[in-house]
Enzyme design. Structure first.
Site, short mmCIF file in Angstrom:
data_model
loop_
_atom_site.label_atom_id
_atom_site.label_comp_id
_atom_site.label_asym_id
_atom_site.label_seq_id
_atom_site.Cartn_x
_atom_site.Cartn_y
_atom_site.Cartn_z
N HIS A 90 -105.72 -58.51 -35.83
CA HIS A 90 -104.50 -57.97 -35.25
C HIS A 90 -103.42 -59.05 -35.23
CE1 HIS A 90 -101.73 -56.42 -32.19
NE2 HIS A 90 -102.22 -55.22 -32.47
N GLU A 149 -99.98 -52.20 -39.54
CA GLU A 149 -99.21 -52.29 -38.31
C GLU A 149 -98.07 -53.30 -38.51
OE1 GLU A 149 -101.99 -51.33 -34.65
OE2 GLU A 149 -102.45 -53.30 -35.46
#
Length: 241
Positions: free
Chosen positions: A96, A166
């Site tokens: 992430h 993302e």
């Protein structure tokens, strides 16, 4: 192919709050929903609670937000993939942007962690995304593809890896919803890779989820704070039908 609809709790929810959320999801999903693969990624303290609440063989996957590449060792503060699996996890979130920015996650460690997840039969969910500067310079798709290729390089089964696109500029409290033309190039680049599916994450909510799911190359959604309320999450799961 099922649409993947999932959320990460990040650093929210006590064990009792996570259990209550999971119980609502279990009741709503039952034996499964045709065409949808739901998943929940709680904080490490609540992984076993969520997995136990969902029950063995649940159609809802439980994940962890991070795991080390070594199976064991003197890695203070880390958990291994075998430990994650022992707690009930079947999916491992890796790379992430917050991990990359604040915890020194690199393409190399992402690749090692992806290999560890595959080695133990868990599904890697590898996050990739470009900064606003890279987007504005026209390099967004190249950055995203390079991150994904690095994660997939040399893997025993790249076709088992999930990719979560993302954009860094779209995620978090200060992110903004994307326009289709802003994310289309990166989605097209990821669609050329041998991954299992590409999920989109970044300022996803009930308003934009329908058209995001219809974008070419999107096989699911990875949702943040908009899904921390269980009713909103279940509404998003319903949109995946």
């Amino acid at each position: 192919m099922s649409r993947w609809i999932g959320t990460s709790f990040k650093m929210t929810k006590t064990r009792s709050e996570a259990a209550s959320y999971a119980a609502r999801v279990r009741a709503a999903v039952g034996d499964g929903i045709d065409g949808v693969q739901p998943f929940l990624i709680p904080s490490a303290t609540a992984v076993s609670v969520v997995a136990d609440t969902l029950g063995p063989g649940s159609p809802v996957l439980t994940g962890v937000q991070n795991a080390h590449w070594d199976d064991e060792g003197a890695w203070t503060g880390e958990i291994s993939v075998p430990q994650a699996a022992d707690a009930g996890a079947r999916l491992v979130e890796i790379g992430h942007s917050e991990r990359r920015a604040h915890f020194a996650e690199t393409d190399d460690t992402v690749r090692l962690k992806t290999a560890a997840a595959l080695r133990h039969g868990l599904t890697p969910l590898v996050c990739v995304g470009e900064s606003a500067a890279a987007r504005d310079a026209g390099r967004g798709a190249d950055v995203v593809r390079a991150q994904a290729e690095a994660a997939l390089e040399g893997q025993s089964d790249p076709g088992a890896v999930l990719l979560a696109y993302e954009p860094v500029w779209a995620i978090g409290e200060h992110g903004r919803p994307p326009r289709p033309e802003e994310i289309a190039p990166a989605l097209a680049a990821l669609a050329e890779l041998p991954a299992r599916a590409v999920l989109y994450g970044g300022s996803v909510d009930l308003r934009n989820a329908p058209w995001l799911l219809e974008l070419p190359g999107v096989q699911g959604l990875f949702v943040g704070r908009a899904a921390w309320d269980v009713d909103a999450f279940l509404d998003l799961v319903a949109l995946g039908l």
